[in-house]
Design an enzyme around this catalytic site. Sequence first.
Site, PDB file in Angstrom:
ATOM      1  N   LYS A 178       5.494  -0.228  -4.966  1.00 41.47           N
ATOM      2  CA  LYS A 178       5.968   1.122  -5.343  1.00 41.47           C
ATOM      3  C   LYS A 178       6.485   1.888  -4.131  1.00 41.47           C
ATOM      4  O   LYS A 178       7.575   2.455  -4.164  1.00 41.47           O
ATOM      5  CB  LYS A 178       4.810   1.899  -5.988  1.00 41.47           C
ATOM      6  CG  LYS A 178       5.081   3.391  -6.115  1.00 41.47           C
ATOM      7  CD  LYS A 178       3.950   4.143  -6.771  1.00 41.47           C
ATOM      8  CE  LYS A 178       2.866   4.625  -5.849  1.00 41.47           C
ATOM      9  NZ  LYS A 178       3.195   5.815  -5.029  1.00 41.47           N
ATOM     10  N   ASN A 179       5.698   1.900  -3.065  1.00 41.24           N
ATOM     11  CA  ASN A 179       6.072   2.751  -1.937  1.00 41.24           C
ATOM     12  C   ASN A 179       7.191   2.170  -1.086  1.00 41.24           C
ATOM     13  O   ASN A 179       7.663   2.796  -0.137  1.00 41.24           O
ATOM     14  CB  ASN A 179       4.838   3.080  -1.089  1.00 41.24           C
ATOM     15  CG  ASN A 179       3.901   4.002  -1.843  1.00 41.24           C
ATOM     16  OD1 ASN A 179       4.294   4.616  -2.842  1.00 41.24           O
ATOM     17  ND2 ASN A 179       2.656   4.101  -1.388  1.00 41.24           N
ATOM     18  N   CYS A 202      -0.657  18.667  -3.860  1.00 45.17           N
ATOM     19  CA  CYS A 202      -0.855  17.527  -4.748  1.00 45.17           C
ATOM     20  C   CYS A 202      -2.280  17.589  -5.277  1.00 45.17           C
ATOM     21  O   CYS A 202      -3.043  18.476  -4.915  1.00 45.17           O
ATOM     22  CB  CYS A 202      -0.525  16.213  -4.058  1.00 45.17           C
ATOM     23  SG  CYS A 202      -1.886  15.393  -3.293  1.00 45.17           S
ATOM     24  N   ARG A 221      -0.112  18.719   1.073  1.00 45.82           N
ATOM     25  CA  ARG A 221       0.532  17.603   1.769  1.00 45.82           C
ATOM     26  C   ARG A 221       1.846  18.142   2.322  1.00 45.82           C
ATOM     27  O   ARG A 221       2.871  18.114   1.647  1.00 45.82           O
ATOM     28  CB  ARG A 221       0.773  16.431   0.808  1.00 45.82           C
ATOM     29  CG  ARG A 221      -0.496  15.648   0.518  1.00 45.82           C
ATOM     30  CD  ARG A 221      -0.291  14.632  -0.574  1.00 45.82           C
ATOM     31  NE  ARG A 221       0.497  13.481  -0.173  1.00 45.82           N
ATOM     32  CZ  ARG A 221       0.902  12.540  -1.025  1.00 45.82           C
ATOM     33  NH1 ARG A 221       0.589  12.627  -2.301  1.00 45.82           N
ATOM     34  NH2 ARG A 221       1.627  11.518  -0.598  1.00 45.82           N
ATOM     35  N   ASP A 268      -4.782   4.402   0.785  1.00 43.76           N
ATOM     36  CA  ASP A 268      -4.515   4.116  -0.633  1.00 43.76           C
ATOM     37  C   ASP A 268      -5.523   3.128  -1.235  1.00 43.76           C
ATOM     38  O   ASP A 268      -5.451   2.822  -2.425  1.00 43.76           O
ATOM     39  CB  ASP A 268      -3.091   3.561  -0.806  1.00 43.76           C
ATOM     40  CG  ASP A 268      -2.037   4.643  -0.618  1.00 43.76           C
ATOM     41  OD1 ASP A 268      -2.390   5.838  -0.625  1.00 43.76           O
ATOM     42  OD2 ASP A 268      -0.851   4.285  -0.450  1.00 43.76           O
ATOM     43  N   ARG A 299       1.801   5.515 -13.052  1.00 42.96           N
ATOM     44  CA  ARG A 299       2.736   5.856 -11.973  1.00 42.96           C
ATOM     45  C   ARG A 299       2.818   4.728 -10.947  1.00 42.96           C
ATOM     46  O   ARG A 299       3.864   4.543 -10.322  1.00 42.96           O
ATOM     47  CB  ARG A 299       2.284   7.134 -11.242  1.00 42.96           C
ATOM     48  CG  ARG A 299       2.484   8.392 -12.039  1.00 42.96           C
ATOM     49  CD  ARG A 299       2.228   9.582 -11.166  1.00 42.96           C
ATOM     50  NE  ARG A 299       3.040   9.526  -9.946  1.00 42.96           N
ATOM     51  CZ  ARG A 299       2.873  10.298  -8.888  1.00 42.96           C
ATOM     52  NH1 ARG A 299       1.922  11.210  -8.878  1.00 42.96           N
ATOM     53  NH2 ARG A 299       3.655  10.184  -7.836  1.00 42.96           N
TER      54      ARG A 299
END
Length: 417
Positions: free
Chosen positions: A22-23, A116, A121, A304, A396
Amino acid sequence: MDKLVINGQKILNGIVEISGAKNAVLPVMVATLLAPGKYRISRVPDLRDTHTMLRLLEMIGATSSFENNELLIDTTKASNPEAPYDLVKTMRASFYVLGPLTARFGYAKVSLPGGCAWGPRPVNFHISALEAMGAEIELDEGYVIATADRLKGAKITFDFPSVGATGNAVMAAVLADGETVIQNAACEPEISCLCDFLNAMGAKISGIGSEKLTIEGVDQLNPVNFEIIPDRIEAATFLIAGAMVGDNITLKGANPDHLTAVIDKLQKSGQEITTTEDSITITKVDQIKSIDMTTAVYPGFPTDVQAQWMALMTVSDGTSIITDTVYHDRFTHVSELSRFGAWITMKDNVAVVSGRKRLKGAPVMSTDIRASASLILAGLAAQDRTDISRIYHIDRGYERIEEKLKGLGADIRRESE
Ligand code: EPU
């Protein structure tokens, strides 16, 4: 709204395919704005965030088609350099468009993301990097407005090796006039993936994967075909599932080189792990030992995976100390994990987890992507039934998670609430 229902304590076994990261895909999608034309991107995870980013690119004027993890993007007609609040507030990675839009169009209007789920952030590093390259920045009604004739190469030193600010600065610098040097750059594999993509387009970036990136600006870039790297955070989540309720699980299409810190901690906690170039196998051989963990930037233990590690430690044989140095307040999962009967106390950015013999299923609520993953892990290990609500968070960042877990033998299903 959907929820996940898990009947826990089923032993997991077998092979699971790891999706694209994803990132990594989010900034790569944004980088297609740097040169008009047609791109083919493969191993693209089918995630809520991928679709949010596609919506943003479409608003800017791109067209796309997305099937079987292959994404075709055409940015020939992209011409509207704006990112509205409604999109940016749902996905902070939308802020990545600031650098490339300013570089390509000399103008960008991008909403500030706001806070967030777990706290503030900031994006100050992104903004000061663009200012260093000569952009004029104005803040108006919650929007950052950047203008520049042509960005100029600059020397940039980040106070912290921010992933997003490094990506934004690199995407701005590739079309700038002259050389940009970024010191204290993020070394995360997702940033290296973005740099590889940009170099494939014709950019001149050296020092990829190191703390110093040197970018020689070019006049023009070209569309390319590209494959996204595997998702190391998804892989780490499945490895931890293997440690908690696995017998023998193989992750196919994973890159063990991106996971050395996680693999090391899992081995110390008593699991046997073997790797090949593109697979990782975890075999549960022992009681889970309590192991302290402190997050750090790459190649350290990823923030994460902090929530998932905490889930693992709730069923370990002793007390462990978990510290998050990247996000000091990323602990919304603590109170939800406590609903399973986990023993966790908190002070500032440090959690103390006392392992228990067993957890008990409970109704719990997702608060963000990785917190949701920790709840799924706890649900898999807990006795009886767990209901996890607000799972749009998990959608997500995890592709078909319940199908993948079911394939390994978990009793998990999606229901509408
Ligand atoms: N920071 C600042 N100012 C800035 C930017 C960052 O003070 O302008 C601080 C942050 O507050 C934080 C630290 O620097 O304390 C690191 O933040 P970073 O900028 O590296 O994070 P990010 O780019 O916003 C990405 C990932 C996150 C991941 C972090 C850290 C994407 C789209 N997001 O965020 O992923 O946690 O790096 O590795 O790449 C997730 O996938 O669930 C997720 C949150």
